[in-house]
Design an enzyme around this catalytic site. Structure first.
Site, PDB file in Angstrom:
ATOM      1  N   LYS A 122       0.865  -1.186   0.000  1.00 60.11           N
ATOM      2  CA  LYS A 122       0.000   0.000   0.000  1.00 60.11           C
ATOM      3  C   LYS A 122       0.895   1.228   0.000  1.00 60.11           C
ATOM      4  O   LYS A 122       1.695   1.401   0.921  1.00 60.11           O
ATOM      5  CB  LYS A 122      -0.914  -0.010   1.224  1.00 60.11           C
ATOM      6  CG  LYS A 122      -1.933   1.127   1.233  1.00 60.11           C
ATOM      7  CD  LYS A 122      -3.006   0.879   2.280  1.00 60.11           C
ATOM      8  CE  LYS A 122      -3.963   2.048   2.392  1.00 60.11           C
ATOM      9  NZ  LYS A 122      -5.007   1.787   3.379  1.00 60.11           N
ATOM     10  N   ARG A 192       0.643  -5.539   3.065  1.00 59.29           N
ATOM     11  CA  ARG A 192      -0.567  -6.105   3.678  1.00 59.29           C
ATOM     12  C   ARG A 192      -0.789  -7.513   3.139  1.00 59.29           C
ATOM     13  O   ARG A 192      -0.466  -7.804   1.989  1.00 59.29           O
ATOM     14  CB  ARG A 192      -1.813  -5.297   3.302  1.00 59.29           C
ATOM     15  CG  ARG A 192      -1.713  -3.837   3.471  1.00 59.29           C
ATOM     16  CD  ARG A 192      -3.097  -3.231   3.473  1.00 59.29           C
ATOM     17  NE  ARG A 192      -3.723  -3.155   2.158  1.00 59.29           N
ATOM     18  CZ  ARG A 192      -4.846  -2.503   1.950  1.00 59.29           C
ATOM     19  NH1 ARG A 192      -5.481  -1.905   2.949  1.00 59.29           N
ATOM     20  NH2 ARG A 192      -5.378  -2.446   0.740  1.00 59.29           N
ATOM     21  N   ASP A 269     -16.461  -0.121  -1.177  1.00 60.46           N
ATOM     22  CA  ASP A 269     -15.130  -0.500  -1.677  1.00 60.46           C
ATOM     23  C   ASP A 269     -14.207  -0.876  -0.520  1.00 60.46           C
ATOM     24  O   ASP A 269     -13.105  -1.370  -0.745  1.00 60.46           O
ATOM     25  CB  ASP A 269     -14.520   0.634  -2.508  1.00 60.46           C
ATOM     26  CG  ASP A 269     -14.528   1.964  -1.776  1.00 60.46           C
ATOM     27  OD1 ASP A 269     -15.614   2.399  -1.366  1.00 60.46           O
ATOM     28  OD2 ASP A 269     -13.451   2.561  -1.581  1.00 60.46           O
TER      29      ASP A 269
HETATM   30  P1  AMP Z   1     -10.096   4.927   0.732  1.00 61.59           P
HETATM   31  O1  AMP Z   1     -11.069   5.960   1.181  1.00 61.59           O
HETATM   32  O2  AMP Z   1      -8.727   5.051   1.314  1.00 61.59           O
HETATM   33  O3  AMP Z   1     -10.626   3.547   0.827  1.00 61.59           O
HETATM   34  O4  AMP Z   1      -9.848   5.209  -0.829  1.00 61.59           O
HETATM   35  C1  AMP Z   1     -10.871   5.311  -1.783  1.00 61.59           C
HETATM   36  C2  AMP Z   1     -10.295   5.197  -3.166  1.00 61.59           C
HETATM   37  O5  AMP Z   1      -9.317   6.211  -3.376  1.00 61.59           O
HETATM   38  C3  AMP Z   1      -9.596   3.879  -3.444  1.00 61.59           C
HETATM   39  O6  AMP Z   1      -9.846   3.533  -4.773  1.00 61.59           O
HETATM   40  C4  AMP Z   1      -8.140   4.215  -3.246  1.00 61.59           C
HETATM   41  O7  AMP Z   1      -7.296   3.372  -3.973  1.00 61.59           O
HETATM   42  C5  AMP Z   1      -8.073   5.638  -3.742  1.00 61.59           C
HETATM   43  N1  AMP Z   1      -6.977   6.389  -3.123  1.00 61.59           N
HETATM   44  C6  AMP Z   1      -6.886   6.817  -1.841  1.00 61.59           C
HETATM   45  N2  AMP Z   1      -5.737   7.470  -1.630  1.00 61.59           N
HETATM   46  C7  AMP Z   1      -5.064   7.451  -2.816  1.00 61.59           C
HETATM   47  C8  AMP Z   1      -3.798   7.944  -3.250  1.00 61.59           C
HETATM   48  N3  AMP Z   1      -2.988   8.609  -2.459  1.00 61.59           N
HETATM   49  N4  AMP Z   1      -3.452   7.712  -4.534  1.00 61.59           N
HETATM   50  C9  AMP Z   1      -4.258   7.038  -5.373  1.00 61.59           C
HETATM   51  N5  AMP Z   1      -5.451   6.564  -5.027  1.00 61.59           N
HETATM   52  C10 AMP Z   1      -5.858   6.759  -3.765  1.00 61.59           C
HETATM   53 MG    MG Z   2     -10.229   1.802   0.348  1.00 63.44          MG
END
Ligand code: AMP
Ligand code: MG
Length: 517
Positions: A122, A192, A269
């Protein structure tokens, strides 16, 4: 380092034909091949020896430079092809379309001692799913994920695991509070581990794109490898599959409620198809017992993902999964039955869970009211959940109750009125306990196994982060060691069995966290 590799996932599921690492909509594919980004000065900060041994990785291996290079994305293990997964999701109640592994890159599959594990980094750089973001992760959120996922495992909560925590040596720009004040932070990577990282959103993405063929391929794969006991895929097995996902989801959430864990971002998700706690972001641990609490400031307005709402959100998310699986069955009735059953089951399991916390193992129809009154009382004045329940196993007379309150309550003085309400409750509890068949000592052992003594309090993670930012990693290890035995008395860690210090009440990172990570 010799790993016993498998590649069921990439062999059996359709890959994106486009090999370019460009941001786009992806069709008819479960994943896209993409390599991690090289980093400037990779450095391993911590390894979970328990996880390493599950994977067949020895101590000598995990201390090697090769391990460092593989688990920070600076080398690709021979004959492996890293990939990012395509999924969609409902975020905060709204359909968000395609999301995908924006900053997670799966390295390979390891088979060891008859268990199959997917290994994922990650924060290892951009993927076709990075949308507008950078694919990176910062040290603070990586420490939080690393420590908490292993802590949850030792608490007996179904969860994804973590193998290693490292620094990349690169700087990452983040607006931590989304208030226009961006700053550079240290980049980090967590490796992970899980039997599968598939989420509800992986199924939703095909349903949304009207791609029933691949929806079926993915569902069949999931049943074959993760729900094999259900037998050959058919309409009947699909229903059974959904039923079991619903049960596992509820089981996981009941554990969260038991230990006082608030996930913070229960978007579809972030819901594992195996019922594992996944994606540790702005999560938090209840200090004061409060059904209305969420640590996630991004959710401040509606508090959709507050502690008391987690079981209902689990159900809401299951509705979305049911919709996604519907084309495979084309009959709403079995889904409705399962979803209705979730509500019933929730009532029963929640009662059972609370009874365990209270040390009640025989039947009494009034237990429900005893528990409701307790929950009301706990919200009268701020009362530390972990301390209250842990000390409750010492209770044997009403006066003990007041002592417990003194130790768990955040206010110095409790009014006589509230004290009396509590005394009344403790007296009822005492009478109820007298109907139990176990001795005090037997009950205490059982209660202590349901009420952890040590959890990763929000301020504890923050102290470890503050020290790590000054290059002192000792607190990460101290917390890691302590959290391996959360139910045991560990006198040398007694200082961590304490109320949250006042400085942490409104501190960023302790009670206030955003999705920025
Ligand atoms: P999360 O809220 O962390 O579950 O993220 C929601 C979506 O945003 C998922 O598809 C993640 O892969 C994407 N995401 C979160 N942070 C980043 C990042 N820094 N770069 C690229 N994608 C991100
Ligand atoms: Mg996520």
């Amino acid at each position: 380092m010799k790993l016993n590799l498998k590649n069921n996932f990439t062999k059996e599921l359709p890959a994106d034909q486009n090999l370019e690492n460009s941001r786009r909509q992806v069709y008819e594919a479960v994943y896209s091949f993409v390599n991690p980004k090289k980093t400037k000065a990779p450095k391993i900060l911590h390894v979970s020896p328990e996880m390493a041994s599950e994977l067949g990785i020895s101590e000598k291996d995990f201390q090697s430079d090769y391990f460092r290079d593989i688990f920070t994305g600076n080398a690709v293990y021979p004959k492996t092809k890293p990939y990012a997964m395509c999924y969609a999701g409902h975020q905060f109640g709204n359909w968000a379309g395609q999301l995908g592994d924006g900053r997670a890159i799966n390295l390979f599959e390891i088979e060891h001692q008859n268990k199959n594990w997917k290994v994922q980094l990650k924060g290892a750089g951009e993927t076709p799913y990075s949308r507008t973001a950078d694919g990176l992760a910062v040290l603070r959120s990586s420490i939080r994920e690393y420590l908490c996922s292993e802590a949850m495992y030792h608490l007996g909560v179904p969860t994804t695991r973590a193998l290693s925590l490292s620094l990349t040596g690169d700087e990452v720009l983040r607006d931590m509070l989304y208030d226009g004040n961006s700053a550079f932070e240290k980049g980090a990577i967590v490796s992970r581990i899980a039997p599968s990282f598939l989420r509800f959103g992986n199924f939703e993405v095909f349903a949304a794109k009207n791609d029933v063929k691949n929806l079926r391929i993915l569902t069949d794969y999931t049943i074959k490898h993760h729900y094999a006991h259900l037998g050959k895929p058919s309409k009947k097995t699909y229903i059974q599959f959904f039923k079991e996902v619903a049960e596992r989801t509820l089981t996981m959430i009941m554990h969260w409620q038991r230990v006082g864990f608030v996930h913070g971002v229960m978007n579809t998700d972030n819901m594992s198809i195996l019922g594992l706690t996944i994606d540790y972001g702005p999560y938090g641990w209840l200090e004061g017992f409060d059904f209305g609490w969420t640590p996630n400031t991004t959710d401040r307005q509606f508090k959709r993902y507050r502690y008391g709402n987690q079981p209902s959100i689990g159900l809401w998310n299951l509705y979305q999964l049911a919709n996604a699986l519907y084309p495979l069955i084309e009959d709403a009735k079995p889904f409705e039955e399962i979803l209705n059953n979730y509500k019933k089951s929730y009532g029963e399991q929640s009662l059972l869970m609370m009874k365990n916390k209270l040390g009640l193992f025989t039947f009494d129809e009034r237990d429900m009211y005893l528990i409701q009154d307790l929950e009301k009382n706990l919200e009268l004045v701020e009362n530390d959940m972990t301390i209250f329940f842990r000390l409750l196993s010492n209770f044997s007379k009403a006066e003990d109750g007041i002592e417990i309150l003194k130790k768990s309550c955040y206010e110095n003085e409790i009014s006589d009125e509230i004290k009396n309400i509590w005394l009344k409750w403790f007296n009822t509890y005492l009478v109820r306990l007298s109907k139990e068949l176990l001795t005090h000592q037997e009950r205490k052992i059982k209660m202590d196994a349901a009420n952890p003594k040590y959890v990763l309090r929000n301020y504890m993670a923050q102290l470890a982060i503050d020290a790590a930012n000054e290059e002192d990693y000792s607190l990460i290890d101290e917390l890691f060691q302590m959290l391996k035995k959360p139910y045991l008395e560990q006198p040398k860690y007694e200082k961590w069995f304490a109320k949250r210090p006042e400085w942490a009440r409104h501190k960023v990172g302790c009670s206030m966290l955003s999705c920025s990570s």
